[in-house]
Design an enzyme around this catalytic site. Structure first.
Site, PDB file in Angstrom:
ATOM      1  N   LYS A 271      -2.218  -6.324  -3.145  1.00 18.81           N
ATOM      2  CA  LYS A 271      -1.590  -7.632  -3.341  1.00 18.81           C
ATOM      3  C   LYS A 271      -2.244  -8.482  -4.418  1.00 18.81           C
ATOM      4  O   LYS A 271      -3.469  -8.545  -4.515  1.00 18.81           O
ATOM      5  CB  LYS A 271      -1.632  -8.417  -2.029  1.00 18.81           C
TER       6      LYS A 271
ATOM      7  N   GLY B 190     -13.941  -1.807  -1.312  1.00 16.16           N
ATOM      8  CA  GLY B 190     -13.914  -0.835  -0.215  1.00 16.16           C
ATOM      9  C   GLY B 190     -13.028   0.365  -0.504  1.00 16.16           C
ATOM     10  O   GLY B 190     -13.468   1.520  -0.452  1.00 16.16           O
TER      11      GLY B 190
HETATM   12  P1  ADP Z   1     -10.235  -2.659  -2.661  1.00 17.55           P
HETATM   13  O1  ADP Z   1     -10.555  -2.480  -1.195  1.00 17.55           O
HETATM   14  O2  ADP Z   1     -10.860  -1.577  -3.501  1.00 17.55           O
HETATM   15  O3  ADP Z   1     -10.557  -4.025  -3.170  1.00 17.55           O
HETATM   16  P2  ADP Z   1      -7.470  -3.243  -2.096  1.00 17.55           P
HETATM   17  O4  ADP Z   1      -7.804  -3.407  -0.654  1.00 17.55           O
HETATM   18  O5  ADP Z   1      -7.131  -4.446  -2.866  1.00 17.55           O
HETATM   19  O6  ADP Z   1      -8.646  -2.450  -2.842  1.00 17.55           O
HETATM   20  O7  ADP Z   1      -6.222  -2.279  -2.253  1.00 17.55           O
HETATM   21  C1  ADP Z   1      -6.159  -0.977  -1.739  1.00 17.55           C
HETATM   22  C2  ADP Z   1      -4.827  -0.686  -1.129  1.00 17.55           C
HETATM   23  O8  ADP Z   1      -3.754  -0.882  -2.028  1.00 17.55           O
HETATM   24  C3  ADP Z   1      -4.721   0.751  -0.679  1.00 17.55           C
HETATM   25  O9  ADP Z   1      -4.598   0.796   0.723  1.00 17.55           O
HETATM   26  C4  ADP Z   1      -3.473   1.285  -1.376  1.00 17.55           C
HETATM   27  O10 ADP Z   1      -2.694   2.134  -0.549  1.00 17.55           O
HETATM   28  C5  ADP Z   1      -2.708   0.014  -1.678  1.00 17.55           C
HETATM   29  N1  ADP Z   1      -1.767   0.215  -2.787  1.00 17.55           N
HETATM   30  C6  ADP Z   1      -2.029   0.562  -4.042  1.00 17.55           C
HETATM   31  N2  ADP Z   1      -0.902   0.688  -4.763  1.00 17.55           N
HETATM   32  C7  ADP Z   1       0.121   0.410  -3.938  1.00 17.55           C
HETATM   33  C8  ADP Z   1       1.550   0.376  -4.098  1.00 17.55           C
HETATM   34  N3  ADP Z   1       2.138   0.650  -5.270  1.00 17.55           N
HETATM   35  N4  ADP Z   1       2.287   0.037  -3.018  1.00 17.55           N
HETATM   36  C9  ADP Z   1       1.682  -0.234  -1.840  1.00 17.55           C
HETATM   37  N5  ADP Z   1       0.357  -0.212  -1.629  1.00 17.55           N
HETATM   38  C10 ADP Z   1      -0.416   0.108  -2.668  1.00 17.55           C
END
Ligand code: ADP
Ligand code: MG
Length: 399
Positions: A199, A357
């Site tokens: 998001k 994470g």
């Molecule tokens: P981080 O923990 O590294 O900061 P985030 O928590 O912001 O990363 O995002 C990771 C999540 O985003 C993952 O669970 C992944 O499945 C989801 N994600 C990535 N691309 C998409 C997409 N196109 N549609 C839905 N979910 C997505």
């Protein structure tokens, strides 16, 4: 970044009491530590101080007891594992201040190690209460902070103690600060940032800060859909925060004004259902997404183009996967770009720093963690650093 003192500046500590803040917030199952990474991370600092003859008093939090003594969150449950990893005896002390700690210090010899109780059992900890800080400091001669992951909190054990005792960064804190300084403080240019994940709303401040700092901003993941929608692209039933398209426009305008090129996917992997290898899987131009399809990854040609961008850069900072990487084949773009970044880092043309994470999980999944210059496991503290915020625990060390 202002300068901070490290263990190199610590002088003669033989017989002195070092209060050392670490991150021992380890995962547990059935009374056993299931991942000792955090203990191993703190090991060099603890052992170096012990070898120099300090009496080492370890401070850490464990879970969220909210100022109460919660038996299931006692660090006594972790002390055996700590001793095992360190290969040394570790005394457990069920307090963080007062006579019980004082007596323990009396029993410890130079080079001995004790683990104090969960700092968050005391209400003053999270309030950064100066009285608690003074009481804890009364049993120590110096303070070492080796918990970057807790540095975004101004608590007694992460910030307050640095004000009342001579304060030093531990080895893992030092490594993290040096890596982040190379990535965003004084980076070699050109600099690229990859920001992905689910998001936009969770990373607005990161995006706003990065467009003023980097030459290339590569946006992927679910959040790219909001930017695409802002540009008038029909994203079908993709995850998309339509109420934030105005904000996305502002971020793109700020990027323009700062000379930052924003890269959005022009080719995407879509399907009608979110499942592993779904029958409706296809790759298409970003303008050809159907009403009943969702974008779940960046397409292979677009990823190759992003790899070409990285080849022109000297520094990369990465947070967030490019697709829904937990489900095949929507891991493909993240894995491919991670491999390109790893290869460039391995051959010495790119400094690559990543954190978050899910990002850490995705890079492990891609098998490239060893080749990145630095991977931060700090979570919240890493994101706040990416937002350009001064972390109180770091600021207190730099005074
Ligand atoms: P981080 O923990 O590294 O900061 P985030 O928590 O912001 O990363 O995002 C990771 C999540 O985003 C993952 O669970 C992944 O499945 C989801 N994600 C990535 N691309 C998409 C997409 N196109 N549609 C839905 N979910 C997505
Ligand atoms: Mg996440």
């Amino acid at each position: 970044m202002s300068t901070f003192k490290t263990l190199d500046d610590i002088g003669d500590v033989n017989g002195k009491v070092a209060l050392v803040r670490v991150d021992f917030n380890v995962p547990m199952k059935d009374g056993l530590v299931t991942d000792d990474t955090r203990i191993r991370t703190a090991m060099p600092t603890i052992l170096e101080l012990a070898e120099k003859g300090a009496k080492v008093l370890i401070l850490a939090h464990f879970g969220r007891p909210k100022g109460e003594r919660v038996p299931t969150m006692s660090l006594s449950l972790v002390v055996n594992e700590v001793a095992k990893v360190l290969g040394k005896e570790v005394m457990f002390v069920p307090e963080i201040a007062g006579d019980v700690v004082k007596q323990a210090v009396g029993i410890l010899r130079a080079g001995d190690i004790a683990l104090l109780e969960n700092t968050r059992f005391w209400k003053g900890e999270e309030k950064n209460d100066p009285e608690l800080a003074a009481a804890v400091a009364a049993n120590g001669d110096l303070y070492v902070n080796d918990a970057f992951s807790a540095a975004h909190r101004a608590h007694v054990s992460t910030e307050g103690l640095a004000k009342v005792l001579p304060a030093y960064a531990g080895r893992s804190m030092q490594a993290e600060l040096e890596a982040l300084e190379k990535a965003l403080g004084k980076p070699e240019k050109p600099v690229a940032a990859v920001v992905g994940g689910a998001k936009v709303s969770s990373k607005l401040d990161v995006l706003k800060h990065l467009v003023t700092q980097v030459d290339h901003l590569i946006i992927g993941g679910g959040m790219a859909n909001t930017f695409l929608a802002a540009k008038g692209v029909n994203v079908g039933k993709s995850l998309c925060e339509h109420d934030l398209t105005g904000t996305a426009d502002d971020i793109m305008a700020n990027a323009d004004a700062s000379g930052c090129t924003v890269h959005l996917p022009y080719e995407v992997v879509v399907s009608k259902e979110f499942a592993a290898n779904p029958p409706s899987l296809r790759t298409c131009n970003v303008h050809e997404v159907a009403e009943d399809e969702m974008i779940l990854d960046v397409g292979p040609l677009a990823v190759e183009a992003l790899g070409d961008v990285l080849k022109t850069c000297r520094t990369l900072v990465w947070n967030g996967p490019l697709g829904a990487f937990e489900t095949v084949p929507f891991d493909a773009a993240t894995v491919a770009l991670a491999k390109t970044a790893a290869a460039l880092s391995h051959e010495g043309s790119l400094i690559s720093v990543a954190g978050g994470g899910d990002t850490v999980a995705a890079l492990n999944h891609a098998g490239v963690s060893q080749d990145f210059s630095y991977i931060s496991t700090a979570g919240g503290a890493f994101l706040e650093w990416m937002e350009g915020k001064e972390l109180p625990g770091v600021a207190a060390l730099s005074a």
